[in-house]
Motif scaffolding. Sequence first.
Motif, short mmCIF file in Angstrom:
data_model
loop_
_atom_site.label_atom_id
_atom_site.label_comp_id
_atom_site.label_asym_id
_atom_site.label_seq_id
_atom_site.Cartn_x
_atom_site.Cartn_y
_atom_site.Cartn_z
N ILE A 118 13.52 4.70 0.90
CA ILE A 118 11.93 4.36 0.23
C ILE A 118 12.11 2.89 0.79
CG2 ILE A 118 10.25 4.99 -0.76
CD1 ILE A 118 11.52 7.76 -1.53
N ALA A 119 12.83 2.02 0.37
CA ALA A 119 12.63 0.55 -0.22
C ALA A 119 12.55 -0.27 1.17
CB ALA A 119 13.67 0.07 -1.16
N VAL A 120 13.44 0.53 1.70
CA VAL A 120 13.37 -0.03 3.52
C VAL A 120 12.37 0.02 3.87
CG1 VAL A 120 14.58 -0.13 5.47
CG2 VAL A 120 16.14 -0.30 3.28
N GLY A 121 11.65 0.79 3.96
CA GLY A 121 10.09 1.67 4.88
C GLY A 121 9.17 0.62 3.55
N GLN A 122 9.35 0.92 2.43
CA GLN A 122 7.86 -0.38 2.00
C GLN A 122 8.23 -1.86 2.22
OE1 GLN A 122 4.90 -0.81 -0.61
NE2 GLN A 122 6.40 1.45 -1.25
N LEU A 123 9.57 -2.33 2.65
CA LEU A 123 9.83 -3.58 3.01
C LEU A 123 9.00 -3.80 3.98
CD1 LEU A 123 11.23 -6.22 2.12
CD2 LEU A 123 12.85 -5.56 4.43
N LEU A 124 8.71 -3.29 4.77
CA LEU A 124 7.88 -3.74 6.35
C LEU A 124 7.11 -3.74 6.24
CD1 LEU A 124 10.01 -0.67 9.48
CD2 LEU A 124 10.50 -3.06 7.84
N VAL A 125 6.25 -3.08 4.98
CA VAL A 125 4.75 -3.25 4.79
C VAL A 125 3.83 -4.52 3.88
CG1 VAL A 125 2.83 -2.25 3.41
CG2 VAL A 125 4.25 -0.60 4.76
N ILE A 126 5.06 -4.10 2.94
CA ILE A 126 5.60 -5.57 2.31
C ILE A 126 5.68 -7.18 3.17
CG2 ILE A 126 6.47 -7.41 0.61
CD1 ILE A 126 6.69 -4.81 -1.04
N LEU A 127 6.18 -7.32 3.86
CA LEU A 127 6.79 -8.47 4.65
C LEU A 127 5.31 -8.87 4.92
CD1 LEU A 127 9.65 -7.43 6.67
CD2 LEU A 127 9.66 -9.01 4.76
N THR A 128 4.44 -7.62 6.09
CA THR A 128 2.97 -7.81 6.70
C THR A 128 2.26 -8.55 5.01
OG1 THR A 128 1.89 -5.52 6.16
CG2 THR A 128 3.19 -6.33 8.30
N ALA A 129 2.34 -8.48 4.08
CA ALA A 129 1.20 -8.70 2.68
C ALA A 129 0.92 -6.96 2.39
CB ALA A 129 0.55 -10.04 3.05
N GLY A 130 1.10 -6.55 2.59
CA GLY A 130 0.48 -5.46 2.28
C GLY A 130 1.34 -4.35 1.29
N ILE A 131 0.55 -2.67 0.91
CA ILE A 131 1.43 -2.31 -0.07
C ILE A 131 1.01 -0.71 0.48
CG2 ILE A 131 -0.36 -2.61 -1.69
CD1 ILE A 131 1.96 -2.63 -3.55
N ASP A 132 2.62 0.01 0.06
CA ASP A 132 1.87 1.45 0.50
C ASP A 132 2.39 1.84 -1.32
OD1 ASP A 132 1.96 3.68 1.18
OD2 ASP A 132 3.49 4.02 3.06
N LEU A 133 1.27 2.50 -1.32
CA LEU A 133 1.58 2.99 -3.42
C LEU A 133 2.14 4.60 -2.81
CD1 LEU A 133 -1.37 1.37 -5.71
CD2 LEU A 133 1.18 1.25 -4.95
N SER A 134 1.29 5.29 -1.87
CA SER A 134 1.12 6.44 -1.23
C SER A 134 3.34 7.51 -1.32
CB SER A 134 0.98 6.78 0.17
OG SER A 134 1.31 6.27 0.94
N VAL A 135 3.83 6.82 -1.29
CA VAL A 135 5.98 7.19 0.07
C VAL A 135 5.99 7.71 -1.48
CG1 VAL A 135 6.17 4.84 1.03
CG2 VAL A 135 7.24 5.22 -1.72
N GLY A 136 5.81 7.23 -2.97
CA GLY A 136 6.24 9.03 -3.79
C GLY A 136 5.56 9.81 -3.21
N SER A 137 4.09 10.73 -2.95
CA SER A 137 3.65 11.65 -2.98
C SER A 137 3.89 12.16 -1.43
CB SER A 137 2.16 11.14 -2.76
OG SER A 137 1.33 10.89 -4.82
N VAL A 138 4.07 11.23 -0.64
CA VAL A 138 4.09 11.81 0.68
C VAL A 138 6.09 12.07 0.67
CG1 VAL A 138 4.82 10.85 3.35
CG2 VAL A 138 2.58 9.36 2.05
N LEU A 139 6.21 11.70 0.08
CA LEU A 139 7.83 12.22 0.05
C LEU A 139 8.05 13.13 -0.31
CD1 LEU A 139 11.21 10.97 -1.43
CD2 LEU A 139 10.25 12.39 -2.61
N GLY A 140 6.82 14.30 -1.61
CA GLY A 140 6.46 15.15 -2.25
C GLY A 140 6.30 15.85 -1.24
#
Length: 352
Positions: free
Chosen positions: A87-109
Motif C-alpha cells: 500500500i505504501a508503494v502505491g501511496q508513494l506514486l501519488v505523493i510524488l505528484t504532490a497529491g495524497i490518497d486517503l482512501s486506500v484503507g477503505s478501498v482495501l476493505g
Amino acid sequence: MDKLIWREPIATTRITGRQPVGEEPQAQAKAKAPRRVITLGDIAGRESGGLVVLLVAVGALTLASDEFLTGNNLSNLARQVAIFGIIAVGQLLVILTAGIDLSVGSVLGLSGASTAQFLVAGVPIWPALLLGVGIGTALGIANGLLVTQAKLPPFIATLGMLGIARGIVLVTTDAQTVQGLPESFQTIANGTILGIPNLLIIAALVTVVMWFVLTRTVFGRYIYAVGSNPESARLAGVPVRLVMISVYAISGLLAGLGGVLLTSRLGAGIPTAGTGFELNAIAACVIGGASLFGAKGSALGAATGALIMGVLNNGGNLLAINAFYLQIAIGVLILVAVGFDQLNTRRSAASG
C-alpha cells in the motif's frame, strides 16, 4: 543511467528533446534553461536516514529480545509488513505528484470483502481475485478523475472516497464477517516458497517493479516532473492529466491487491479491515524519505519506512511495551522526517 534530468521548457520545446525551429542556438538555450536534476545518489541520500533507523531498531531489538531473530517471528514480521509495504508503494506514486490518497484503507476493505463474497458465491479463485483488484483500480481511477476533471483537491476527493468505499462495504456485507473461504485461497497469503513467505515475495516484486518504473522509464520521469512543477511539465509536453489519473489508478490497484491478500491471510472478509491503513501508508512514505510537497522519494524508501514501522510494532509486542508509546514514537519519527525535509529544502533554496 545514473541520473534523471528535468529541464524547464523553452518556448515550444517538448520532452522529446527536438530543438524548436527558429529558437536560440542549443548551447544558449541550455545555458539559460533552469533545470532540476534528480540523481540516484540523491535518492540514496534520502533513503539513508531510514536505513540507519532500521538498522538501529533491528540491532536494539536483537540485543533486547532473544525471540526477535527467530524464524517464526521473522516470518510473522514479513507477513505483517508486506501488506503495508504494498500500500505504501502505491501511496508513494501519488505523493510524488504532490497529491495524497486517503482512501486506500477503505478501498482495501471493500476489495477484500468483495473478493470474499465472490468466493462464497462460487466464483473461481483467480476471477474473484481479479475482480477484487479491479474494484480497487476502478475506485483509484475515480479518484484521479475527481482530481483532474472535477478539479477537487486530492485531500477532499480521496476523503470523500474513503467514506464512500467504507459505506459500500458495510452495506453490502451488513457489517458482518464473510467466512467460508476455500483453503486454496488462504494458501496464497499463508504459503511459502523455499521457506520464504509468499506475501514477502509479492511485496518485494511490487517494490522492484515500482523502482524500475520510477527510475528507468519515461512514465517515471513524468511522475517526478509533474510533482516538481505541473505547469512546466504540461508546457513541455507531459500528459499531466493522464499521469495523475494513472498514479491514483495504481494506488487503487495496489490497495485492492492488499485487500485481497489480507483477506487470504485472515481467511475471511472483514468489513472494517484497513481502518487507519491510509495513515500508516503515508507515514511509511514520509519516514522512508518522501516529501509531501512532491517529486522526492523512492519505492525502496517507502518499503523501508513500512519495514521500520513493522519492526517497531513487532518489537513492542515482544517487549510488552504499551502500544500507545509506539504510536508516540512513530509520530516523532514522522515529525523528524518532515523537519529534515524542510531543512534540506531551505538549504537548497538558499544555495540556489
